[in-house]
Design a protein around this motif. Structure first.
Motif, PDB file in Angstrom:
ATOM      1  N   LEU A  27     -90.747 135.865  -0.903  1.00 29.36           N
ATOM      2  CA  LEU A  27     -90.351 134.460  -1.003  1.00 29.36           C
ATOM      3  C   LEU A  27     -90.703 133.890  -2.372  1.00 29.36           C
ATOM      4  N   SER A  28     -91.886 134.245  -2.874  1.00 34.75           N
ATOM      5  CA  SER A  28     -92.361 133.692  -4.141  1.00 34.75           C
ATOM      6  C   SER A  28     -91.542 134.177  -5.323  1.00 34.75           C
ATOM      7  N   TYR A  29     -91.145 135.455  -5.284  1.00 34.12           N
ATOM      8  CA  TYR A  29     -90.508 136.069  -6.441  1.00 34.12           C
ATOM      9  C   TYR A  29     -89.003 136.222  -6.285  1.00 34.12           C
ATOM     10  N   ARG A  30     -88.402 135.560  -5.285  1.00 34.65           N
ATOM     11  CA  ARG A  30     -86.959 135.745  -5.100  1.00 34.65           C
ATOM     12  C   ARG A  30     -86.157 135.057  -6.192  1.00 34.65           C
ATOM     13  N   ASP A  31     -86.746 134.064  -6.849  1.00 38.40           N
ATOM     14  CA  ASP A  31     -86.083 133.436  -8.000  1.00 38.40           C
ATOM     15  C   ASP A  31     -86.992 133.617  -9.210  1.00 38.40           C
ATOM     16  N   PRO A  32     -86.780 134.673 -10.004  1.00 36.20           N
ATOM     17  CA  PRO A  32     -87.673 134.951 -11.123  1.00 36.20           C
ATOM     18  C   PRO A  32     -87.824 133.791 -12.102  1.00 36.20           C
ATOM     19  N   ALA A  33     -86.802 132.945 -12.212  1.00 40.50           N
ATOM     20  CA  ALA A  33     -86.873 131.817 -13.144  1.00 40.50           C
ATOM     21  C   ALA A  33     -87.918 130.801 -12.723  1.00 40.50           C
ATOM     22  N   CYS A  34     -88.256 130.799 -11.407  1.00 42.76           N
ATOM     23  CA  CYS A  34     -89.196 129.809 -10.892  1.00 42.76           C
ATOM     24  C   CYS A  34     -90.639 130.292 -10.916  1.00 42.76           C
ATOM     25  N   ALA A  35     -90.833 131.598 -11.021  1.00 40.72           N
ATOM     26  CA  ALA A  35     -92.177 132.158 -10.857  1.00 40.72           C
ATOM     27  C   ALA A  35     -92.938 132.206 -12.177  1.00 40.72           C
ATOM     28  N   LEU A  36     -94.240 131.974 -12.095  1.00 36.68           N
ATOM     29  CA  LEU A  36     -95.098 132.179 -13.249  1.00 36.68           C
ATOM     30  C   LEU A  36     -95.198 133.673 -13.523  1.00 36.68           C
ATOM     31  N   PRO A  37     -95.536 134.081 -14.773  1.00 38.44           N
ATOM     32  CA  PRO A  37     -95.575 135.511 -15.102  1.00 38.44           C
ATOM     33  C   PRO A  37     -96.462 136.289 -14.133  1.00 38.44           C
ATOM     34  N   ALA A  38     -95.866 137.255 -13.434  1.00 37.49           N
ATOM     35  CA  ALA A  38     -96.582 137.955 -12.361  1.00 37.49           C
ATOM     36  C   ALA A  38     -97.743 138.783 -12.894  1.00 37.49           C
ATOM     37  N   VAL A  39     -97.530 139.482 -13.993  1.00 42.83           N
ATOM     38  CA  VAL A  39     -98.599 140.319 -14.534  1.00 42.83           C
ATOM     39  C   VAL A  39     -99.775 139.455 -14.967  1.00 42.83           C
ATOM     40  N   GLN A  40     -99.498 138.372 -15.639  1.00 43.45           N
ATOM     41  CA  GLN A  40    -100.568 137.465 -16.079  1.00 43.45           C
ATOM     42  C   GLN A  40    -101.331 136.902 -14.875  1.00 43.45           C
ATOM     43  N   GLN A  41    -100.610 136.514 -13.833  1.00 46.78           N
ATOM     44  CA  GLN A  41    -101.263 135.989 -12.630  1.00 46.78           C
ATOM     45  C   GLN A  41    -102.276 136.985 -12.074  1.00 46.78           C
ATOM     46  N   ALA A  93    -112.152 130.899  -5.442  1.00 51.98           N
ATOM     47  CA  ALA A  93    -111.315 129.847  -6.027  1.00 51.98           C
ATOM     48  C   ALA A  93    -110.069 130.443  -6.677  1.00 51.98           C
ATOM     49  N   ALA A  94    -110.239 131.592  -7.343  1.00 54.59           N
ATOM     50  CA  ALA A  94    -109.094 132.239  -7.987  1.00 54.59           C
ATOM     51  C   ALA A  94    -108.086 132.732  -6.958  1.00 54.59           C
ATOM     52  N   ALA A  95    -108.587 133.289  -5.846  1.00 57.20           N
ATOM     53  CA  ALA A  95    -107.686 133.763  -4.796  1.00 57.20           C
ATOM     54  C   ALA A  95    -106.900 132.600  -4.191  1.00 57.20           C
ATOM     55  N   GLU A  96    -107.592 131.501  -3.943  1.00 61.60           N
ATOM     56  CA  GLU A  96    -106.912 130.330  -3.379  1.00 61.60           C
ATOM     57  C   GLU A  96    -105.860 129.789  -4.344  1.00 61.60           C
ATOM     58  N   ALA A  97    -106.202 129.732  -5.634  1.00 63.22           N
ATOM     59  CA  ALA A  97    -105.251 129.240  -6.631  1.00 63.22           C
ATOM     60  C   ALA A  97    -104.045 130.171  -6.750  1.00 63.22           C
ATOM     61  N   HIS A  98    -104.296 131.468  -6.637  1.00 66.79           N
ATOM     62  CA  HIS A  98    -103.212 132.456  -6.719  1.00 66.79           C
ATOM     63  C   HIS A  98    -102.209 132.247  -5.592  1.00 66.79           C
ATOM     64  N   VAL A  99    -102.709 132.043  -4.375  1.00 73.75           N
ATOM     65  CA  VAL A  99    -101.816 131.825  -3.241  1.00 73.75           C
ATOM     66  C   VAL A  99    -101.103 130.481  -3.368  1.00 73.75           C
ATOM     67  N   ARG A 100    -101.815 129.471  -3.872  1.00 74.67           N
ATOM     68  CA  ARG A 100    -101.191 128.159  -4.032  1.00 74.67           C
ATOM     69  C   ARG A 100    -100.027 128.233  -5.023  1.00 74.67           C
ATOM     70  N   ARG A 101    -100.193 128.971  -6.120  1.00 68.41           N
ATOM     71  CA  ARG A 101     -99.088 129.142  -7.070  1.00 68.41           C
ATOM     72  C   ARG A 101     -97.917 129.863  -6.411  1.00 68.41           C
ATOM     73  N   SER A 102     -98.239 130.886  -5.620  1.00 68.12           N
ATOM     74  CA  SER A 102     -97.179 131.625  -4.938  1.00 68.12           C
ATOM     75  C   SER A 102     -96.433 130.726  -3.963  1.00 68.12           C
ATOM     76  N   ALA A 103     -97.175 129.892  -3.238  1.00 67.80           N
ATOM     77  CA  ALA A 103     -96.547 128.966  -2.295  1.00 67.80           C
ATOM     78  C   ALA A 103     -95.645 127.981  -3.023  1.00 67.80           C
ATOM     79  N   ASP A 104     -96.108 127.468  -4.149  1.00 68.82           N
ATOM     80  CA  ASP A 104     -95.289 126.530  -4.927  1.00 68.82           C
ATOM     81  C   ASP A 104     -93.996 127.203  -5.391  1.00 68.82           C
ATOM     82  N   ASP A 105     -94.112 128.458  -5.860  1.00 68.35           N
ATOM     83  CA  ASP A 105     -92.927 129.194  -6.304  1.00 68.35           C
ATOM     84  C   ASP A 105     -91.959 129.409  -5.143  1.00 68.35           C
TER      85      ASP A 105
END
Length: 235
Positions: A180-194, A212-224
């Motif tokens: 779901l997060s990566y289905r639109d690459p234009a919307c996602a933050l750089p995956a490798v950097q994340q 905190a980093a794990a929670e932020a990682h999932v939050r970014r994925s949810a936003d994407d």
């Protein structure tokens, strides 16, 4: 669009597939459904799917049953199976479950890891980059490596036995969330950097930073995921 236009988006089974035929068919169909390559409301016909994928009807039938159980396929009132979309509430619940699982895994991995155990997830991040370059961010190949990265962290956190139990179902939540997060690459933050940033915090030895980093990682994925879902709905 005719009922079966979306089926043309699925490629045939690779000759050197690393997965059993059924598992490949299931993942290929699920990926096409989540990414929107098979649009919502497409009639899914066993014989046509089998011909498109270059397999017999049996793995297609089994995959469709599982997809129906997962909620990605529904039976029509007049019979037959039809593709089903994922609603905003379902996406929210999926990421709620993932958030709690990732936070627990981050805490335990940070507390329990031996320094040499971080070599595997670090190597998988490099493989992510190679998969993106060759196949694209929304590809099945990237999805496999992304799942392997998080699975490697779970093995550090929970040990092989319990991580294997998680793999039987709960890690499917992560797999679907990633698609779901990566289905639109234009919307996602750089995956490798994340994932580089996430791994740096997980391996820091500081539990609060890791969680905190794990929670932020999932939050970014949810936003994407929500952004991609909204863009798909509007397009």
């Amino acid at each position: 669009m005719t009922d079966n236009d979306g089926l043309r988006a699925i490629g045939s089974l690779p000759t050197q597939s690393r997965r059993k035929t059924y598992e490949h068919v299931y993942r290929a169909l699920r990926h096409a459904l989540i990414s929107g390559r098979i649009p919502e409301g497409t009639h899914l016909v066993e014989t046509e799917l089998a011909a498109q994928l270059g397999v017999s009807r049996t793995p297609v039938r089994d995959a469709l049953r599982r997809l129906e159980s997962d909620g990605f396929v529904a039976r029509g009132t007049a019979g037959g199976l039809w593709s089903r979309g994922i609603g905003p509430d379902e996406i929210a619940d999926l990421f709620l479950v993932r958030t709690e699982l990732e936070k627990l895994a981050a805490r335990l991995a940070c507390e329990r890891a031996k320094p040499e155990q971080w070599a595997e997830p670090r190597s998988l991040i490099a493989q992510m980059g190679a998969a993106i370059d060759e196949f694209g961010l929304g590809s099945e190949e990237f999805g496999e490596i992304h799942l392997a990265f998080h699975t490697s962290v779970y093995r550090i956190a929970f040990g092989n036995r319990f991580a294997g139990l998680l793999d039987n179902y709960l890690l499917q939540c992560l797999d679907v969330a990633a698609e779901l997060s990566y289905r639109d690459p234009a919307c996602a933050l750089p995956a490798v950097q994340q994932h580089e940033e996430l791994l740096a915090e997980l391996s820091s030895g500081d539990v609060s930073r890791a969680v905190a980093a794990a929670e932020a990682h999932v939050r970014r994925s949810a936003d994407d995921a929500h952004r991609a879902s909204t863009d798909t709905t509007l397009s």
